[in-house]
Design a protein around this motif. Structure first.
Motif, PDB file in Angstrom:
ATOM      1  N   UNK A  61      30.562 -22.079  70.097  1.00  0.00           N
ATOM      2  CA  UNK A  61      30.476 -21.469  71.417  1.00  0.00           C
ATOM      3  C   UNK A  61      31.000 -20.035  71.395  1.00  0.00           C
ATOM      4  N   UNK A  62      32.068 -19.809  70.672  1.00  0.00           N
ATOM      5  CA  UNK A  62      32.619 -18.450  70.557  1.00  0.00           C
ATOM      6  C   UNK A  62      31.627 -17.533  69.835  1.00  0.00           C
ATOM      7  N   UNK A  63      30.975 -18.049  68.808  1.00  0.00           N
ATOM      8  CA  UNK A  63      29.973 -17.261  68.075  1.00  0.00           C
ATOM      9  C   UNK A  63      28.792 -16.908  68.980  1.00  0.00           C
ATOM     10  N   UNK A  64      28.319 -17.887  69.737  1.00  0.00           N
ATOM     11  CA  UNK A  64      27.208 -17.639  70.670  1.00  0.00           C
ATOM     12  C   UNK A  64      27.631 -16.648  71.749  1.00  0.00           C
ATOM     13  N   UNK A  65      28.833 -16.792  72.236  1.00  0.00           N
ATOM     14  CA  UNK A  65      29.343 -15.923  73.294  1.00  0.00           C
ATOM     15  C   UNK A  65      29.443 -14.475  72.845  1.00  0.00           C
ATOM     16  N   UNK A  66      29.787 -14.266  71.581  1.00  0.00           N
ATOM     17  CA  UNK A  66      30.017 -12.912  71.069  1.00  0.00           C
ATOM     18  C   UNK A  66      28.751 -12.208  70.603  1.00  0.00           C
ATOM     19  N   UNK A  67      27.627 -12.908  70.578  1.00  0.00           N
ATOM     20  CA  UNK A  67      26.390 -12.203  70.283  1.00  0.00           C
ATOM     21  C   UNK A  67      25.584 -12.672  69.099  1.00  0.00           C
ATOM     22  N   UNK A  68      25.924 -13.792  68.508  1.00  0.00           N
ATOM     23  CA  UNK A  68      25.086 -14.306  67.426  1.00  0.00           C
ATOM     24  C   UNK A  68      23.706 -14.637  67.988  1.00  0.00           C
ATOM     25  N   UNK A  69      22.685 -14.233  67.275  1.00  0.00           N
ATOM     26  CA  UNK A  69      21.320 -14.487  67.728  1.00  0.00           C
ATOM     27  C   UNK A  69      20.921 -15.938  67.591  1.00  0.00           C
ATOM     28  N   UNK A  70      21.547 -16.618  66.631  1.00  0.00           N
ATOM     29  CA  UNK A  70      21.273 -18.038  66.409  1.00  0.00           C
ATOM     30  C   UNK A  70      22.547 -18.681  65.879  1.00  0.00           C
ATOM     31  N   UNK A  71      22.909 -19.806  66.481  1.00  0.00           N
ATOM     32  CA  UNK A  71      24.062 -20.586  66.022  1.00  0.00           C
ATOM     33  C   UNK A  71      23.598 -22.032  65.874  1.00  0.00           C
ATOM     34  N   UNK A  72      23.672 -22.541  64.664  1.00  0.00           N
ATOM     35  CA  UNK A  72      23.330 -23.930  64.392  1.00  0.00           C
ATOM     36  C   UNK A  72      24.636 -24.674  64.132  1.00  0.00           C
ATOM     37  N   UNK A  73      24.851 -25.752  64.876  1.00  0.00           N
ATOM     38  CA  UNK A  73      26.063 -26.573  64.733  1.00  0.00           C
ATOM     39  C   UNK A  73      25.667 -27.932  64.200  1.00  0.00           C
ATOM     40  N   UNK A  74      26.291 -28.342  63.115  1.00  0.00           N
ATOM     41  CA  UNK A  74      25.986 -29.638  62.524  1.00  0.00           C
ATOM     42  C   UNK A  74      27.195 -30.549  62.713  1.00  0.00           C
ATOM     43  N   UNK A  75      26.959 -31.676  63.366  1.00  0.00           N
ATOM     44  CA  UNK A  75      28.026 -32.633  63.653  1.00  0.00           C
ATOM     45  C   UNK A  75      27.487 -34.043  63.470  1.00  0.00           C
ATOM     46  N   UNK A  76      28.207 -34.860  62.720  1.00  0.00           N
ATOM     47  CA  UNK A  76      27.774 -36.220  62.405  1.00  0.00           C
ATOM     48  C   UNK A  76      28.104 -37.229  63.509  1.00  0.00           C
ATOM     49  N   UNK A  77      29.243 -37.084  64.135  1.00  0.00           N
ATOM     50  CA  UNK A  77      29.695 -38.047  65.142  1.00  0.00           C
ATOM     51  C   UNK A  77      28.816 -37.951  66.393  1.00  0.00           C
ATOM     52  N   UNK A  78      28.251 -39.081  66.797  1.00  0.00           N
ATOM     53  CA  UNK A  78      27.314 -39.081  67.925  1.00  0.00           C
ATOM     54  C   UNK A  78      27.949 -38.580  69.216  1.00  0.00           C
ATOM     55  N   UNK A  79      29.163 -39.048  69.537  1.00  0.00           N
ATOM     56  CA  UNK A  79      29.805 -38.621  70.790  1.00  0.00           C
ATOM     57  C   UNK A  79      30.109 -37.128  70.780  1.00  0.00           C
TER      58      UNK A  79
END
Length: 176
Positions: A61-79
């Motif tokens: 979220x901080x990366x997206x907020x600061x201006x990254x054109x694309x942020x991909x987040x990989x998370x295994x836990x469903x919740x």
């Protein structure tokens, strides 16, 4: 969870109770982003970013907020992934893509290259020492990998190690 700077600055997003993730402390996150902005990353150039073991999504979220054109987040836990997807939808953050999946499988099959990769694996992860070698092939030319880890790890002998920073119990190792 609090967004420090950028277009989502000041937003407080409560994380659900019972989360297993250990969010990066605000103190460490502020220190990290000061280094990134002042030394390594030109956020005005809309860099692409990959957040491995995304957890609460605080870094994404901080990366997206600061201006990254694309942020991909990989998370295994469903919740956790469900929470990331909900926050992304609520904020209408089109540059942010939360993916549910195993980090190691994603890295093996990914064809994309990223300007910045952030990895915050569980500190007790059995193969944490392998993360730099697993993630570095996904770096774009002149890209940066930041690995968050506990105090018991020293990556300074790695051939692509650049520096180490410590913020209380949070340690960051940087690789180019």
């Amino acid at each position: 969870m609090r967004v420090i700077r950028g277009k989502y600055k000041g937003r407080h997003i409560p994380t659900p109770t019972g989360f297993k993730a250990r969010p990066t402390t605000d103190f460490a996150k502020e220190g990290l982003f000061n280094i990134l902005e002042n030394v390594y990353v030109d956020f005005d150039a809309s860099p692409s970013a990959l957040d491995l073991f995304a957890g609460t999504g605080s870094i994404s979220l901080e990366l997206a907020s600061r201006g990254c054109g694309k942020v991909v987040s990989v998370e295994k836990d469903f919740k956790h992934w469900q929470f990331l997807a909900r926050v992304q939808k609520e904020l209408q953050a089109k540059e942010w893509l939360p993916l549910k999946g195993d980090v190691f499988k994603y890295v093996r099959t990914c064809k994309e290259r990223y300007d910045l990769i952030f990895a915050d694996p569980p500190y007790a992860l059995e193969n944490l020492r392998d993360i730099p070698d697993v993630a570095l092939p996904l770096l774009a030319e002149d890209g940066l990998l930041v690995l968050e880890h506990g105090k018991d790890y020293d990556f300074s002998a790695h051939p692509r190690f650049v520096e180490h920073r410590n913020y209380g119990s949070v340690n960051f190792s940087f690789f180019k």
